[in-house]
Design a protein around this motif. Structure first.
Motif, PDB file in Angstrom:
ATOM      1  N   CYS A  83      29.770  55.203  36.824  1.00  0.00           N
ATOM      2  CA  CYS A  83      29.499  54.953  38.031  1.00  0.00           C
ATOM      3  C   CYS A  83      28.916  53.473  38.080  1.00  0.00           C
ATOM      4  CB  CYS A  83      29.120  55.698  39.365  1.00  0.00           C
ATOM      5  SG  CYS A  83      29.363  54.952  40.820  1.00  0.00           S
ATOM      6  N   LEU A  84      27.705  53.247  37.961  1.00  0.00           N
ATOM      7  CA  LEU A  84      27.244  52.071  37.698  1.00  0.00           C
ATOM      8  C   LEU A  84      27.510  50.756  36.911  1.00  0.00           C
ATOM      9  CD1 LEU A  84      24.569  50.298  40.041  1.00  0.00           C
ATOM     10  CD2 LEU A  84      22.903  51.317  37.533  1.00  0.00           C
ATOM     11  N   LEU A  85      27.973  51.604  35.795  1.00  0.00           N
ATOM     12  CA  LEU A  85      28.500  49.878  35.177  1.00  0.00           C
ATOM     13  C   LEU A  85      29.902  49.723  34.822  1.00  0.00           C
ATOM     14  CD1 LEU A  85      28.062  48.636  32.271  1.00  0.00           C
ATOM     15  CD2 LEU A  85      29.026  51.375  31.010  1.00  0.00           C
ATOM     16  N   PRO A  86      30.372  51.105  34.780  1.00  0.00           N
ATOM     17  CA  PRO A  86      32.000  50.506  35.207  1.00  0.00           C
ATOM     18  C   PRO A  86      32.407  49.455  36.851  1.00  0.00           C
ATOM     19  CG  PRO A  86      31.830  52.435  35.609  1.00  0.00           C
ATOM     20  CD  PRO A  86      30.872  52.132  35.447  1.00  0.00           C
ATOM     21  N   SER A  87      31.031  49.808  37.874  1.00  0.00           N
ATOM     22  CA  SER A  87      31.597  49.596  39.248  1.00  0.00           C
ATOM     23  C   SER A  87      31.226  47.444  38.992  1.00  0.00           C
ATOM     24  CB  SER A  87      30.880  49.788  40.144  1.00  0.00           C
ATOM     25  OG  SER A  87      29.696  49.653  39.550  1.00  0.00           O
ATOM     26  N   THR A  88      29.455  47.807  38.170  1.00  0.00           N
ATOM     27  CA  THR A  88      29.786  46.451  38.126  1.00  0.00           C
ATOM     28  C   THR A  88      30.787  45.705  36.779  1.00  0.00           C
ATOM     29  OG1 THR A  88      27.091  46.520  38.074  1.00  0.00           O
ATOM     30  CG2 THR A  88      27.533  45.287  36.812  1.00  0.00           C
ATOM     31  N   ILE A  89      31.059  45.640  36.197  1.00  0.00           N
ATOM     32  CA  ILE A  89      32.126  45.029  35.257  1.00  0.00           C
ATOM     33  C   ILE A  89      33.759  44.605  36.519  1.00  0.00           C
ATOM     34  CG2 ILE A  89      33.442  45.083  33.160  1.00  0.00           C
ATOM     35  CD1 ILE A  89      31.516  47.086  32.080  1.00  0.00           C
ATOM     36  N   GLY A  90      33.344  45.404  36.769  1.00  0.00           N
ATOM     37  CA  GLY A  90      34.907  45.246  38.084  1.00  0.00           C
ATOM     38  C   GLY A  90      34.601  44.212  39.324  1.00  0.00           C
ATOM     39  N   ASN A  91      32.822  44.967  39.799  1.00  0.00           N
ATOM     40  CA  ASN A  91      32.388  43.823  40.397  1.00  0.00           C
ATOM     41  C   ASN A  91      32.595  42.322  40.141  1.00  0.00           C
ATOM     42  OD1 ASN A  91      30.166  45.819  41.947  1.00  0.00           O
ATOM     43  ND2 ASN A  91      32.625  45.829  42.289  1.00  0.00           N
ATOM     44  N   ILE A  92      32.184  41.856  38.418  1.00  0.00           N
ATOM     45  CA  ILE A  92      32.511  40.786  38.210  1.00  0.00           C
ATOM     46  C   ILE A  92      33.347  40.375  38.154  1.00  0.00           C
ATOM     47  CG2 ILE A  92      32.078  39.317  35.961  1.00  0.00           C
ATOM     48  CD1 ILE A  92      29.434  41.378  35.880  1.00  0.00           C
ATOM     49  N   ILE A  93      34.881  41.089  37.265  1.00  0.00           N
ATOM     50  CA  ILE A  93      36.103  40.481  36.671  1.00  0.00           C
ATOM     51  C   ILE A  93      36.589  39.929  38.813  1.00  0.00           C
ATOM     52  CG2 ILE A  93      38.228  41.395  36.391  1.00  0.00           C
ATOM     53  CD1 ILE A  93      37.508  43.269  34.170  1.00  0.00           C
ATOM     54  N   GLY A  94      36.376  40.885  40.001  1.00  0.00           N
ATOM     55  CA  GLY A  94      37.038  40.812  40.718  1.00  0.00           C
ATOM     56  C   GLY A  94      36.410  39.438  41.693  1.00  0.00           C
ATOM     57  N   GLY A  95      35.121  39.592  41.820  1.00  0.00           N
ATOM     58  CA  GLY A  95      34.949  38.448  42.004  1.00  0.00           C
ATOM     59  C   GLY A  95      34.761  36.941  41.514  1.00  0.00           C
ATOM     60  N   ALA A  96      35.057  36.981  39.983  1.00  0.00           N
ATOM     61  CA  ALA A  96      35.217  36.091  39.231  1.00  0.00           C
ATOM     62  C   ALA A  96      36.673  35.304  39.504  1.00  0.00           C
ATOM     63  CB  ALA A  96      35.410  36.245  37.650  1.00  0.00           C
ATOM     64  N   PHE A  97      37.679  37.118  39.800  1.00  0.00           N
ATOM     65  CA  PHE A  97      39.048  36.135  39.867  1.00  0.00           C
ATOM     66  C   PHE A  97      39.735  35.335  41.461  1.00  0.00           C
ATOM     67  CE2 PHE A  97      43.155  37.528  42.667  1.00  0.00           C
ATOM     68  CZ  PHE A  97      44.242  36.905  41.807  1.00  0.00           C
ATOM     69  N   ILE A  98      38.747  35.798  42.230  1.00  0.00           N
ATOM     70  CA  ILE A  98      38.298  35.473  43.410  1.00  0.00           C
ATOM     71  C   ILE A  98      37.950  33.933  43.136  1.00  0.00           C
ATOM     72  CG2 ILE A  98      37.609  34.883  45.772  1.00  0.00           C
ATOM     73  CD1 ILE A  98      39.730  36.879  45.679  1.00  0.00           C
ATOM     74  N   ALA A  99      36.793  33.644  42.746  1.00  0.00           N
ATOM     75  CA  ALA A  99      36.032  32.450  42.179  1.00  0.00           C
ATOM     76  C   ALA A  99      37.312  31.465  41.530  1.00  0.00           C
ATOM     77  CB  ALA A  99      34.623  32.133  41.573  1.00  0.00           C
ATOM     78  N   VAL A 100      38.008  31.900  41.213  1.00  0.00           N
ATOM     79  CA  VAL A 100      39.656  31.060  39.647  1.00  0.00           C
ATOM     80  C   VAL A 100      40.106  31.023  40.962  1.00  0.00           C
ATOM     81  CG1 VAL A 100      40.213  30.948  38.502  1.00  0.00           C
ATOM     82  CG2 VAL A 100      38.196  32.040  37.577  1.00  0.00           C
ATOM     83  N   CYS A 101      40.655  31.371  41.686  1.00  0.00           N
ATOM     84  CA  CYS A 101      41.538  31.172  42.326  1.00  0.00           C
ATOM     85  C   CYS A 101      41.571  30.030  43.067  1.00  0.00           C
ATOM     86  CB  CYS A 101      42.275  32.553  43.233  1.00  0.00           C
ATOM     87  SG  CYS A 101      43.382  33.351  42.257  1.00  0.00           S
ATOM     88  N   PHE A 102      40.099  30.232  44.561  1.00  0.00           N
ATOM     89  CA  PHE A 102      39.872  29.280  44.931  1.00  0.00           C
ATOM     90  C   PHE A 102      39.240  27.793  44.583  1.00  0.00           C
ATOM     91  CE2 PHE A 102      37.738  31.940  48.146  1.00  0.00           C
ATOM     92  CZ  PHE A 102      38.239  32.707  48.884  1.00  0.00           C
ATOM     93  N   LEU A 103      38.654  28.139  43.363  1.00  0.00           N
ATOM     94  CA  LEU A 103      38.614  26.503  42.191  1.00  0.00           C
ATOM     95  C   LEU A 103      40.538  26.217  42.136  1.00  0.00           C
ATOM     96  CD1 LEU A 103      37.543  24.725  40.703  1.00  0.00           C
ATOM     97  CD2 LEU A 103      37.606  26.044  38.366  1.00  0.00           C
ATOM     98  N   LEU A 104      41.011  26.559  42.065  1.00  0.00           N
ATOM     99  CA  LEU A 104      43.122  26.546  41.939  1.00  0.00           C
ATOM    100  C   LEU A 104      43.048  25.595  42.554  1.00  0.00           C
ATOM    101  CD1 LEU A 104      43.827  28.737  39.093  1.00  0.00           C
ATOM    102  CD2 LEU A 104      43.415  26.405  38.498  1.00  0.00           C
ATOM    103  N   SER A 105      42.974  26.214  43.749  1.00  0.00           N
ATOM    104  CA  SER A 105      43.573  25.914  45.230  1.00  0.00           C
ATOM    105  C   SER A 105      42.707  24.949  46.076  1.00  0.00           C
ATOM    106  CB  SER A 105      43.265  27.086  46.050  1.00  0.00           C
ATOM    107  OG  SER A 105      44.247  28.271  45.805  1.00  0.00           O
ATOM    108  N   PHE A 106      41.560  25.436  45.808  1.00  0.00           N
ATOM    109  CA  PHE A 106      40.605  23.724  47.042  1.00  0.00           C
ATOM    110  C   PHE A 106      39.456  22.858  46.220  1.00  0.00           C
ATOM    111  CE2 PHE A 106      40.393  27.879  48.932  1.00  0.00           C
ATOM    112  CZ  PHE A 106      41.844  27.539  49.894  1.00  0.00           C
ATOM    113  N   ARG A 107      40.014  22.815  44.579  1.00  0.00           N
ATOM    114  CA  ARG A 107      39.219  21.919  44.243  1.00  0.00           C
ATOM    115  C   ARG A 107      40.298  21.032  43.338  1.00  0.00           C
ATOM    116  NH1 ARG A 107      34.666  20.067  45.927  1.00  0.00           N
ATOM    117  NH2 ARG A 107      34.036  19.838  44.208  1.00  0.00           N
ATOM    118  N   LEU A 108      40.570  21.675  42.091  1.00  0.00           N
ATOM    119  CA  LEU A 108      41.304  20.916  41.374  1.00  0.00           C
ATOM    120  C   LEU A 108      42.850  20.294  42.460  1.00  0.00           C
ATOM    121  CD1 LEU A 108      41.590  23.607  38.417  1.00  0.00           C
ATOM    122  CD2 LEU A 108      39.866  21.419  38.618  1.00  0.00           C
ATOM    123  N   GLY A 109      43.441  21.513  42.760  1.00  0.00           N
ATOM    124  CA  GLY A 109      44.574  20.767  43.593  1.00  0.00           C
ATOM    125  C   GLY A 109      44.002  19.373  44.666  1.00  0.00           C
TER     126      GLY A 109
END
Length: 270
Positions: free
Chosen positions: A228-254
């Motif tokens: 539970c704790l280990l996989p949910s932490t790994i997943g949280n990092i991946i999910g947060g990083a995905f949103i962060a990269v999407c925002f970067l591509l959309s609102f900063r690099l663009g």
């Protein structure tokens, strides 16, 4: 409200402050955040006792957001929300060391806060038989998940949590922030996605209550951490990083690509 592009600009300032603050300040704010999320988790469990299926999920989703509301309005440090630091890291506005230091301190502080509230709740005598059973059942279900599924549930959870944090940053008023973050948090709880900081409370409360009353052989510390704790932490990092990269591509690099260089010529003296 701030536009998405303005939020992206403002978050750079936020990120620099997060990664440069004193470690003890970050730790205290993280302990508070862990406690706030634990309050939301405890309240959602208590409110949903006696309900099953979609009804229980909806009640949990309606109550749990109090935790993130307190985090955002009180300025506490939450690990899942800080996964958005990946965006300014890619832009080289913060360093890898600064981000990892923040994550480590905040994760530890969140754990302390969640465990503290779990200890207080389970030893305060407020859990009746039905609530005690619900606490144990929740922790047992979480500690017996499939590892891969738990990772994916963590990814989905933090996509919504980071969207909630981002949406809250759009408002200039407390009421607007609450309204903006409420529904995304409702959605992840109602869907049964996995939030690592909330799990710090759920698992600890379940382990303590099970030790006091017994009945769940599969609920062990090892299973809780591994499934539970280990996989949910790994997943949280991946999910947060995905949103962060999407925002970067959309609102900063663009934005940078559309900026036109100045055509003004420097003045020359005759």
């Amino acid at each position: 409200m701030f536009t998405p592009s303005e939020i992206a600009d403002n978050y750079i300032t936020v990120a620099k402050a997060k990664t440069s603050q004193k470690w003890y300040k970050a730790l205290v704010l993280a302990v508070l955040a862990g406690a706030f999320i634990a309050f939301g988790a405890a309240a959602s469990t208590a409110a949903s006792v006696g309900f099953t299926g979609g009804g229980a999920a909806a009640i949990k989703g309606a109550v749990f957001p109090v935790g993130l509301i307190l985090v955002v309005l009180c300025g506490a440090e939450l690990f899942t929300g800080n996964c958005l630091l990946v965006s300014p890291l890619i832009e080289r506005k913060i360093t890898v060391g600064g981000m990892l230091k923040n994550w480590g301190i905040v994760y530890l502080g969140n754990l302390i806060g969640g465990v503290l509230i779990a200890v207080l709740v389970t030893t305060s005598g407020i859990l009746n038989d039905a609530t005690s059973a619900a606490v144990i059942a929740t922790a047992t279900a979480k500690s017996t998940m499939n590892f891969g599924e738990a990772v994916l549930r963590g990814v989905l959870c933090n996509m919504l949590v980071c969207l909630a944090v981002w949406a809250a940053m759009s408002s200039k008023t407390a009421a607007g922030k609450i309204l903006a973050l409420y529904l995304p948090v409702f959605a992840f709880v109602a869907c049964g996605f996995e939030h690592s900081v909330a799990n710090m409370y759920y698992l600890t409360a379940g382990l303590i209550q099970n030790a006091l009353t017994g009945g769940a052989a599969n609920l062990t510390l090892g299973n809780s951490l591994l499934y539970c704790l280990l996989p949910s932490t790994i997943g949280n990092i991946i999910g947060g990083a995905f949103i962060a990269v999407c925002f970067l591509l959309s609102f900063r690099l663009g934005k940078k690509k559309t900026e036109k260089p100045t055509t003004e010529q420097p003045e020359t003296k005759e």
